[in-house]
Design an enzyme around this catalytic site. Structure first.
Site, mmCIF file in Angstrom:
data_model
loop_
_atom_site.group_PDB
_atom_site.id
_atom_site.type_symbol
_atom_site.label_atom_id
_atom_site.label_comp_id
_atom_site.label_asym_id
_atom_site.label_seq_id
_atom_site.Cartn_x
_atom_site.Cartn_y
_atom_site.Cartn_z
ATOM 1 N N ASN A 64 22.767 -23.308 -27.577
ATOM 2 C CA ASN A 64 22.636 -24.302 -28.920
ATOM 3 C C ASN A 64 23.919 -25.245 -28.555
ATOM 4 O OD1 ASN A 64 22.862 -25.619 -31.153
ATOM 5 N ND2 ASN A 64 21.949 -23.997 -32.235
ATOM 6 N N CYS B 203 23.837 -30.204 -36.174
ATOM 7 C CA CYS B 203 23.055 -30.273 -34.963
ATOM 8 C C CYS B 203 22.138 -31.732 -35.135
ATOM 9 C CB CYS B 203 22.001 -29.264 -34.922
ATOM 10 S SG CYS B 203 22.993 -27.591 -34.968
ATOM 11 N N HIS C 132 16.027 -30.329 -30.590
ATOM 12 C CA HIS C 132 17.166 -29.436 -30.684
ATOM 13 C C HIS C 132 16.888 -28.317 -30.149
ATOM 14 C CE1 HIS C 132 20.963 -27.686 -31.701
ATOM 15 N NE2 HIS C 132 20.345 -27.082 -33.045
HETATM 16 O O1 UT7 Z 1 21.154 -24.945 -34.564
HETATM 17 C C1 UT7 Z 1 21.145 -24.135 -35.744
HETATM 18 C C2 UT7 Z 1 21.913 -23.173 -35.785
HETATM 19 N N1 UT7 Z 1 20.968 -21.994 -35.288
HETATM 20 C C3 UT7 Z 1 20.752 -20.975 -35.830
HETATM 21 O O2 UT7 Z 1 21.217 -20.793 -37.235
HETATM 22 C C4 UT7 Z 1 19.899 -19.899 -35.105
HETATM 23 C C5 UT7 Z 1 18.619 -19.526 -35.885
HETATM 24 N N2 UT7 Z 1 18.273 -18.393 -35.851
HETATM 25 C C6 UT7 Z 1 17.894 -17.440 -34.908
HETATM 26 O O3 UT7 Z 1 17.712 -18.072 -33.536
HETATM 27 C C7 UT7 Z 1 17.500 -16.001 -35.058
HETATM 28 O O4 UT7 Z 1 17.448 -15.971 -36.527
HETATM 29 C C8 UT7 Z 1 18.736 -15.226 -34.431
HETATM 30 C C9 UT7 Z 1 18.636 -15.412 -32.776
HETATM 31 C C10 UT7 Z 1 20.024 -15.698 -34.706
HETATM 32 C C11 UT7 Z 1 18.516 -13.788 -34.875
HETATM 33 O O5 UT7 Z 1 16.859 -13.346 -34.385
HETATM 34 P P1 UT7 Z 1 16.329 -12.639 -35.678
HETATM 35 O O6 UT7 Z 1 15.032 -12.237 -34.646
HETATM 36 O O7 UT7 Z 1 16.218 -13.250 -36.684
HETATM 37 O O8 UT7 Z 1 17.062 -11.124 -35.550
HETATM 38 P P2 UT7 Z 1 17.603 -10.520 -36.890
HETATM 39 O O9 UT7 Z 1 18.792 -11.178 -37.387
HETATM 40 O O10 UT7 Z 1 16.448 -10.120 -37.905
HETATM 41 O O11 UT7 Z 1 18.133 -9.309 -36.349
HETATM 42 C C12 UT7 Z 1 17.454 -7.973 -35.810
HETATM 43 C C13 UT7 Z 1 18.250 -7.092 -35.262
HETATM 44 C C14 UT7 Z 1 19.245 -6.597 -36.343
HETATM 45 O O12 UT7 Z 1 19.401 -5.077 -36.356
HETATM 46 P P3 UT7 Z 1 18.840 -3.989 -37.468
HETATM 47 O O13 UT7 Z 1 19.163 -4.594 -38.679
HETATM 48 O O14 UT7 Z 1 17.272 -4.528 -37.192
HETATM 49 O O15 UT7 Z 1 18.979 -2.986 -36.922
HETATM 50 C C15 UT7 Z 1 20.521 -6.963 -36.136
HETATM 51 O O16 UT7 Z 1 21.838 -6.354 -36.178
HETATM 52 O O17 UT7 Z 1 18.969 -7.444 -34.306
HETATM 53 C C16 UT7 Z 1 20.156 -7.065 -34.481
HETATM 54 N N3 UT7 Z 1 21.236 -8.094 -33.552
HETATM 55 C C17 UT7 Z 1 21.515 -7.751 -32.411
HETATM 56 N N4 UT7 Z 1 21.048 -7.050 -31.474
HETATM 57 C C18 UT7 Z 1 21.656 -7.019 -30.192
HETATM 58 C C19 UT7 Z 1 21.514 -9.304 -34.157
HETATM 59 N N5 UT7 Z 1 22.379 -10.079 -33.056
HETATM 60 C C20 UT7 Z 1 22.024 -9.190 -32.039
HETATM 61 C C21 UT7 Z 1 22.623 -8.867 -30.663
HETATM 62 N N6 UT7 Z 1 22.331 -8.066 -29.853
HETATM 63 N N7 UT7 Z 1 23.399 -10.052 -30.196
#
Ligand code: UT7
Length: 331
Positions: free
Chosen positions: A288, A116, A258
């Site tokens: 992204n 990125c 970004h």
């Molecule tokens: O440019 C570099 C690349 N970009 C990245 O690496 C992205 C950077 N990270 C992020 O933007 C965020 O970490 C995400 C958007 C990927 C995830 O958001 P988060 O607030 O960190 O969510 P989380 O991973 O803590 O997940 C929370 C919950 C989980 O369920 P449980 O364990 O609480 O029951 C996930 O399984 O949300 C669940 N979850 C979803 N639910 C509905 C994860 N993805 C989804 C989804 N829809 N698409």
């Protein structure tokens, strides 16, 4: 950079594929909702390349627009750099296709891989060529097709990514010119190598029937760790970028970051004391797009009339590697 030669962004351009995938489209593909994606990422839709549309084809369109904007003839370009990790083929460089298709008859060409951060790394590299006096005109492109490396069965990552390309023309100018690149900072921390990766298809794990079956050609993203890294890096980068130029946050007209996650961008703006409207955001419509994200956003901001001559603009990116990069520009 200690040089009597200034490097000025003379034109910008961008391209996105026509096809759009909305959050509701994803809700039909994986267990997710528009509400979850919107509140957790800020994304509502993203552009996706149809099969047959290559990364080079998108780069060519963005490059053509930037050349037209800069009123630079293809034959006058000395070098083209394409920041990408999703080039058309492992061999040769995607930049060579761009060079040929745009008729950059005298230009050298190479790709630069910094995930990125790829565009800002490429812009910094172009600046060095100009500051050294070696080249006068460089086409710098950021282009990625993340859709080709996205596992559309993995709801935690597939909703994040889009395809696109952005480009700028960087030109040498005399030291008396007020516009130009003021400062860049590049960095990397290879201890985060595994946080965003495509495990197979390189020399470590060459493509085989097993690597395909095990889905190892798709991106693996450790979103939570990347989130923490990006949130702290973003404010640190912008803060140190302006300080190194003897400027303050109040001097910034626009930060073009970004497009990683609106929560990260909002958090950084708040910590920096930067008014929200000075943090340019188009992730809602683009997702992204990796190396394309900053030049696409820059082109959109310019065309929306948000940047004028003399304005201080800060470009900032971070991503796989881990890598990060900032560039302070006086427009
Ligand atoms: O440019 C570099 C690349 N970009 C990245 O690496 C992205 C950077 N990270 C992020 O933007 C965020 O970490 C995400 C958007 C990927 C995830 O958001 P988060 O607030 O960190 O969510 P989380 O991973 O803590 O997940 C929370 C919950 C989980 O369920 P449980 O364990 O609480 O029951 C996930 O399984 O949300 C669940 N979850 C979803 N639910 C509905 C994860 N993805 C989804 C989804 N829809 N698409």
């Amino acid at each position: 950079m200690a040089s009597d030669i200034r490097a000025v962004i003379a034109g910008t351009g961008s391209y996105v594929p026509e096809k759009v995938l909305t959050n509701d489209d994803f809700a039909r593909m994986v267990d997710t909702t528009d509400e979850w994606i919107t509140t957790r990422t800020g994304i509502k839709s993203r552009h996706i390349a149809d099969s047959g549309l290559t990364t080079s084809a998108m780069a060519v369109e963005a490059g053509r627009a930037a050349l037209a904007d800069a009123k630079v003839a293809p034959a006058d370009v000395d070098l083209v750099i394409v920041g990408t990790f999703t080039g058309d083929r492992p061999l040769p460089a995607t930049a060579c296709r761009v060079q040929h298709k745009l008729g950059l008859s005298k230009a050298a060409a190479f790709d630069l891989s910094a995930a990125c951060s790829g565009f800002v790394y490429s812009l910094s590299t172009a600046w060095s060529f100009i500051a050294s006096g070696r080249y006068k005109t460089v086409l710098v492109v950021g282009a990625d097709q993340l859709s080709r490396f996205t596992d559309y069965t993995d709801r935690t990552s597939c909703i994040l990514f889009g395809d696109g390309a952005g480009a700028v023309v960087l030109k040498a100018a005399p030291a008396t010119e007020i516009s130009g690149l003021l400062n860049c900072e590049l960095g990397a921390d290879g201890s985060g190598y595994e946080l965003m990766t495509v495990e197979a298809g390189g020399s470590e794990n060459p493509a085989s029937a097993e690597t395909v079956t095990a889905r190892r050609h798709y991106m693996i993203i450790h979103g939570k760790e990347v989130f923490k890294f990006a949130a702290s890096k973003m404010q640190e980068l912008v803060g140190s970028a302006v300080k190194s130029c003897g400027l303050t946050i109040a001097d910034i007209k626009l930060v073009v970051p970004h497009q990683v996650n609106t929560r990260i961008l909002d958090f950084a703006a708040e910590k920096l004391g930067l008014p929200k409207e000075k943090m340019f955001v188009n992730i809602d419509r683009m997702g992204n797009t990796s190396a394309a994200s900053v030049p696409m956003a820059l082109d959109e901001a310019r065309r929306a009339g948000l940047i004028h001559k003399g304005d201080v603009v800060v470009l900032v990116a971070f991503g796989g590697g881990l890598t990060w990069a900032s560039m302070v520009v006086r427009w």
